[in-house]
Design an enzyme around this catalytic site. Structure first.
Site, PDB file in Angstrom:
ATOM      1  N   HIS A 105       0.846  -1.204   0.000  1.00  0.00           N
ATOM      2  CA  HIS A 105       0.000   0.000   0.000  1.00  0.00           C
ATOM      3  C   HIS A 105       0.868   1.235   0.000  1.00  0.00           C
ATOM      4  O   HIS A 105       2.005   1.210   0.488  1.00  0.00           O
ATOM      5  CB  HIS A 105      -0.935   0.021   1.209  1.00  0.00           C
ATOM      6  CG  HIS A 105      -0.241  -0.138   2.524  1.00  0.00           C
ATOM      7  ND1 HIS A 105       0.174  -1.363   3.004  1.00  0.00           N
ATOM      8  CD2 HIS A 105       0.149   0.768   3.455  1.00  0.00           C
ATOM      9  CE1 HIS A 105       0.767  -1.206   4.167  1.00  0.00           C
ATOM     10  NE2 HIS A 105       0.774   0.088   4.464  1.00  0.00           N
ATOM     11  N   HIS A 107       0.804   5.262   1.252  1.00  0.00           N
ATOM     12  CA  HIS A 107       0.164   6.291   2.058  1.00  0.00           C
ATOM     13  C   HIS A 107       0.146   7.594   1.248  1.00  0.00           C
ATOM     14  O   HIS A 107       1.181   7.987   0.699  1.00  0.00           O
ATOM     15  CB  HIS A 107       0.968   6.556   3.336  1.00  0.00           C
ATOM     16  CG  HIS A 107       1.080   5.380   4.252  1.00  0.00           C
ATOM     17  ND1 HIS A 107       0.326   5.251   5.392  1.00  0.00           N
ATOM     18  CD2 HIS A 107       1.863   4.268   4.197  1.00  0.00           C
ATOM     19  CE1 HIS A 107       0.639   4.120   6.011  1.00  0.00           C
ATOM     20  NE2 HIS A 107       1.575   3.501   5.300  1.00  0.00           N
TER      21      HIS A 107
END
Ligand code: DGP
Length: 144
Positions: A105, A107
């Site tokens: 992922h 941010h």
């Protein structure tokens, strides 16, 4: 299981399968974006690929290329949605680097002049604050 194996019971895999709730703000063929429940700043969003990989190190390059397009879309959108001065993009690989959820992922964090980031994986945000932020991002996406 080796330390570097992908575990499909990680939180983001479960969110992707719809087994756990999330404030989803964006979805395309390759990725979703959700509000981070422990935001380091207003509007902190996570962009998560649908293709499983533990982090950037084991990701398929094609999946990564698709993902960075989604990151750019979300970064542009959150900057508009929160009228931010800038956007910080962060991505951690393995626990030693600060990774705590082992599904790749990015941010995406709106930034404001003179406002420092809060600690990584600090305190949980109130759900109504997350919902309000998600609403702003969805509205900005709808208008773009
Ligand atoms: P890291 O793996 O260190 O890049 O950080 C994981 C981030 O995910 C951290 O900022 C907190 C956030 N997070 C942890 N659990 C959940 C969850 O259940 N839902 C959401 N939306 N975010 C989570």
């Amino acid at each position: 299981m080796s330390a570097e194996a992908y575990d499909d019971q990680n939180i983001f895999a479960r969110i992707l399968r719809g087994e756990l709730p999330a404030h989803k703000v964006y979805e395309d063929d390759a990725s979703i974006a959700i509000m981070d429940v422990m935001p380091q700043g207003t509007g902190h969003t996570l962009v998560i690929p649908k293709t499983p990989s533990r982090n950037l190190l084991d990701a398929d390059p094609e999946a990564l290329a698709n993902l960075i397009r989604s990151v750019q879309t979300v970064a542009r959108t959150v900057k508009d949605a929160f009228e931010a001065d800038g956007v910080t993009i962060i991505q951690f690989n393995e626990a030693a680097a600060g990774q705590s959820v082992f599904h790749l992922h990015f941010h995406v964090i709106p930034r404001f002049e003179g406002v420092a980031l809060r600690p990584h994986t600090g305190s949980m945000e109130a759900d109504d604050v997350l919902a309000a932020g998600a609403g702003k991002i969805r509205a900005a996406l709808a208008g773009s």
